[in-house]
Scaffold this motif. Structure first.
Motif, PDB file in Angstrom:
ATOM      1  N   TYR A  63     -51.461  20.366  34.063  1.00 56.25           N
ATOM      2  CA  TYR A  63     -50.421  19.352  33.870  1.00 56.25           C
ATOM      3  C   TYR A  63     -49.784  19.510  32.493  1.00 56.25           C
ATOM      4  O   TYR A  63     -48.566  19.374  32.332  1.00 56.25           O
ATOM      5  N   GLU A  65     -49.293  22.134  30.774  1.00 55.24           N
ATOM      6  CA  GLU A  65     -48.378  23.272  30.721  1.00 55.24           C
ATOM      7  C   GLU A  65     -47.039  22.976  31.382  1.00 55.24           C
ATOM      8  O   GLU A  65     -46.049  23.656  31.120  1.00 55.24           O
ATOM      9  N   ASN A  66     -47.011  21.953  32.249  1.00 53.92           N
ATOM     10  CA  ASN A  66     -45.780  21.636  32.986  1.00 53.92           C
ATOM     11  C   ASN A  66     -45.440  20.149  32.893  1.00 53.92           C
ATOM     12  O   ASN A  66     -44.890  19.579  33.832  1.00 53.92           O
ATOM     13  N   ASP A  68     -43.242  18.358  31.491  1.00 55.69           N
ATOM     14  CA  ASP A  68     -41.849  17.934  31.641  1.00 55.69           C
ATOM     15  C   ASP A  68     -41.451  17.789  33.104  1.00 55.69           C
ATOM     16  O   ASP A  68     -40.491  17.080  33.432  1.00 55.69           O
ATOM     17  N   GLN A  69     -42.168  18.473  34.004  1.00 51.95           N
ATOM     18  CA  GLN A  69     -41.857  18.418  35.436  1.00 51.95           C
ATOM     19  C   GLN A  69     -42.597  17.294  36.145  1.00 51.95           C
ATOM     20  O   GLN A  69     -42.398  17.066  37.339  1.00 51.95           O
ATOM     21  N   MET A  70     -43.477  16.575  35.423  1.00 49.32           N
ATOM     22  CA  MET A  70     -44.285  15.480  35.990  1.00 49.32           C
ATOM     23  C   MET A  70     -44.975  15.908  37.285  1.00 49.32           C
ATOM     24  O   MET A  70     -44.770  15.314  38.348  1.00 49.32           O
ATOM     25  N   PRO A  71     -45.808  16.970  37.264  1.00 43.68           N
ATOM     26  CA  PRO A  71     -46.444  17.498  38.481  1.00 43.68           C
ATOM     27  C   PRO A  71     -47.615  16.621  38.944  1.00 43.68           C
ATOM     28  O   PRO A  71     -48.733  16.727  38.429  1.00 43.68           O
ATOM     29  N   LYS A 100     -46.206   9.004  35.584  1.00 45.17           N
ATOM     30  CA  LYS A 100     -44.750   9.188  35.509  1.00 45.17           C
ATOM     31  C   LYS A 100     -44.307   9.916  36.770  1.00 45.17           C
ATOM     32  O   LYS A 100     -44.920  10.903  37.174  1.00 45.17           O
ATOM     33  N   GLY A 102     -40.771  10.594  39.680  1.00 51.41           N
ATOM     34  CA  GLY A 102     -39.362  10.493  40.012  1.00 51.41           C
ATOM     35  C   GLY A 102     -39.207  10.125  41.474  1.00 51.41           C
ATOM     36  O   GLY A 102     -40.122  10.328  42.274  1.00 51.41           O
TER      37      GLY A 102
END
Length: 424
Positions: A63, A65-66, A68-71, A100, A102
């Motif tokens: 998580y 590492e990514n 900003d993508q809210m995986p 978080k 979307g």
């Protein structure tokens, strides 16, 4: 002798009033400017900490590492157990789990058909627990514009501008269309309890805030959290302490070979916040030093001119037989007394005005319209320990140096020429 000099300065206002006023103003401006810069730079860090980064943040390695993508598929499992571990291991930090996400907010009409839709950025926080500090931390009650705060499961908050765009009022039902932790499509109905306005366009464009339990149910994330944020008890970000805490946690509980192992990162190690933290420390120091240097020159000249204005007095004292060294030392002691008195008064006034700005702030919301990054709409000063002594650098040292420089001329005076100078 010091007592005698103090009496002399007190009785002869022409020798003390103006110098003390000059020192007081210079020190006051120095202290106020330092507190203002510290507060302005710190406010931006704290705003980003409260809404997105925390002072420290725990998440899985994948998580992180990514992030900003809210995986959501890389979220932390067994979040409540991890929360308990963090609270036991780091009791001086307030820990809160968040999700978080979307999604799409769909507003139905009276027939159940779509009336309006809009993309939203969502926050799942501990909204309903009485012991939670999230409502206060995000200033939700202060930001409330319509309706009320959620008090029951299934109630949410929408940003006011977003609600106006969707033509939604408190009490209306909306549907969140999103993606679950496992990648499947989900649709969940909520009731709009109220609308909020942060005064930050990036937040007001389309934000939904819901209780984390409702979000877990909506996104099929039982006992999971995207991230766990930690906030230091002193209320302000301490970079050294946050890094030390993160390193300690990672050494004990994080496994390098497991992408789902929890990892803790300080705010300065998240995204580009490290650059901002470093920049805030450097620029705060640079601007303060420049201002201190400028005030030092002013007060140095004040001390220099004060010594030169007393040229005639020095001549009379020397003509009466007073030793040159004694005259020089007495002038230095007088400048020490004046510098100390002005520094104390100036520091007190500077801290007072800084406290006013810290308490009430300076509203700059009109300048922040259209901003796409998170900056505070109210500038506040921040009183720190250096503010109680930083004014003495220009106020005391510079004044004394100016007097010492001007007093060098005492040793160049020729006694034989004194009477001729006095007659002129």
């Amino acid at each position: 002798m010091i007592k005698f000099l103090i009496k002399g300065l007190w009785r002869d206002k022409s020798r003390s009033r103006l110098p003390i006023i000059v020192v007081t103003i210079g020190v006051m401006l120095t202290v106020l400017m330092h507190a203002y810069i510290t507060g302005f730079m710190g406010d931006t860090i704290e705003m980003n900490a409260r809404f997105t980064h925390g002072h420290v943040k725990v998440m899985t390695r994948a998580y992180a590492e990514n992030m900003d993508q809210m995986p959501l598929d890389l979220a932390l499992m067994n979040a409540e157990e991890l929360l308990a571990t963090l609270r036991d291991g780091y009791p001086d930090t307030d820990w809160s789990a968040r999700i978080k996400f979307g999604g799409l907010i769909d507003v139905p009409d009276s027939m159940g058909e779509t009336r309006s839709q809009g993309p939203a950025m969502g926050f799942g926080i501990d909204l309903l627990s009485a012991e939670s500090a999230e409502t206060r931390r995000l200033n939700l009650e202060k930001a409330l514009r319509q309706g009320k705060m959620p008090s029951l499961p299934g109630e949410i908050l929408l940003s006011d501008a977003f609600a106006i765009k969707l033509k939604v009022n408190p009490g209306d039902k909306v549907t969140l269309i999103g993606s679950s932790m496992n990648g499947s499509m989900t649709m969940t109905n909520f009731v709009v309890a109220g609308t909020i306005s942060f005064g930050i366009e990036i937040m007001d464009r389309g934000t939904i805030i819901a209780d984390i339990k409702d979000v877990r149910m909506a996104l099929d994330m039982p006992d999971a959290a995207g991230e766990i944020l930690g906030f230091l008890d002193n209320g302000f970000y301490d970079n050294d302490l946050a890094i030390s805490m993160a390193d300690n946690f990672n050494e004990k509980l994080s496994a390098n070979n497991d992408e789902f192992s929890p990892v803790m990162k300080s705010l300065s190690r998240q995204g580009n916040m490290g650059q901002y933290v470093a920049m805030s420390e450097i620029w705060s120091m640079y601007v303060s030093l420049i201002f201190i240097f400028a005030m030092s020159l002013v007060l140095w000249n004040a001390g220099l001119l004060g010594g030169l204005r007393r040229y005639g007095e020095v001549g009379i004292r020397l003509a009466m037989g007073e030793e040159k060294g004694h005259v020089y030392r007495s002038m230095i002691w007088e400048s020490v007394i004046i510098g100390f008195a002005g520094s104390v008064i100036g520091t007190a006034l500077g801290i007072f005005f800084a406290w006013l700005i810290q308490t009430y702030g300076i509203n700059i919301s009109g300048m922040m319209k259209g901003a796409s990054v998170m900056f505070p709409d109210t500038i506040r000063a921040r009183i720190t320990p250096p503010d109680f002594y930083i004014g003495f650098i220009p106020g005391l040292i510079s004044t004394v140096l100016g007097t010492m420089l001007s007093g060098i001329g005492i040793y160049r005076r020729q006694t034989a020429r004194l009477f001729k100078e006095l007659e002129a």
